[in-house]
Design an enzyme around this catalytic site. Structure first.
Site, PDB file in Angstrom:
ATOM      1  N   ARG A   1       0.832  -1.215   0.000  1.00 19.81           N
ATOM      2  CA  ARG A   1       0.000   0.000   0.000  1.00 19.81           C
ATOM      3  C   ARG A   1       0.863   1.260   0.000  1.00 19.81           C
ATOM      4  O   ARG A   1       0.584   2.208  -0.730  1.00 19.81           O
ATOM      5  CB  ARG A   1      -0.959  -0.001   1.195  1.00 19.81           C
TER       6      ARG A   1
ATOM      7  N   ASN B   1      -6.030  -3.277   1.991  1.00 17.32           N
ATOM      8  CA  ASN B   1      -5.868  -4.693   2.319  1.00 17.32           C
ATOM      9  C   ASN B   1      -7.233  -5.324   2.510  1.00 17.32           C
ATOM     10  O   ASN B   1      -8.160  -4.670   3.002  1.00 17.32           O
ATOM     11  CB  ASN B   1      -5.073  -4.866   3.627  1.00 17.32           C
TER      12      ASN B   1
END
Length: 92
Positions: free
Chosen positions: A21, A39
């Protein structure tokens, strides 16, 4: 003007706990892409990304080259464009 697209992508493999990320947000902003990354509870990562096909491919190649990230599969679908200007991390 270049042709803009929006992709909804699920990434599978070693994609959580490896900076996925963080790298996504940093590189997407550098490339001028819009969208988000998060996620999922099953260990995969979900992303919606908007920009040119070339810039989106550049983002994915960048992620694949990161040391600890190992993308084993991707599920990609084209989405309608949205009014969005930034790329950010969302979810837990």
């Amino acid at each position: 003007m270049e042709h803009m697209v929006r992709k909804h992508i699920f990434f599978y493999g070693r994609v959580q706990g490896v900076g996925f990320r963080y790298y996504s947000v940093h590189k997407a902003r550098q490339l001028g892409l819009a969208g988000w990354v998060q996620n999922l509870y099953d260990g995969s990562v979900e992303m919606e990304v908007q920009g040119t096909e070339e810039k989106i491919d550049e983002l994915i190649l960048f992620l694949e080259r990161q040391r600890y990230i190992e993308i084993t599969n991707m599920d990609v679908k084209t989405q309608p464009l949205k009014e969005e200007r930034d790329f950010y991390e969302r979810g837990y």
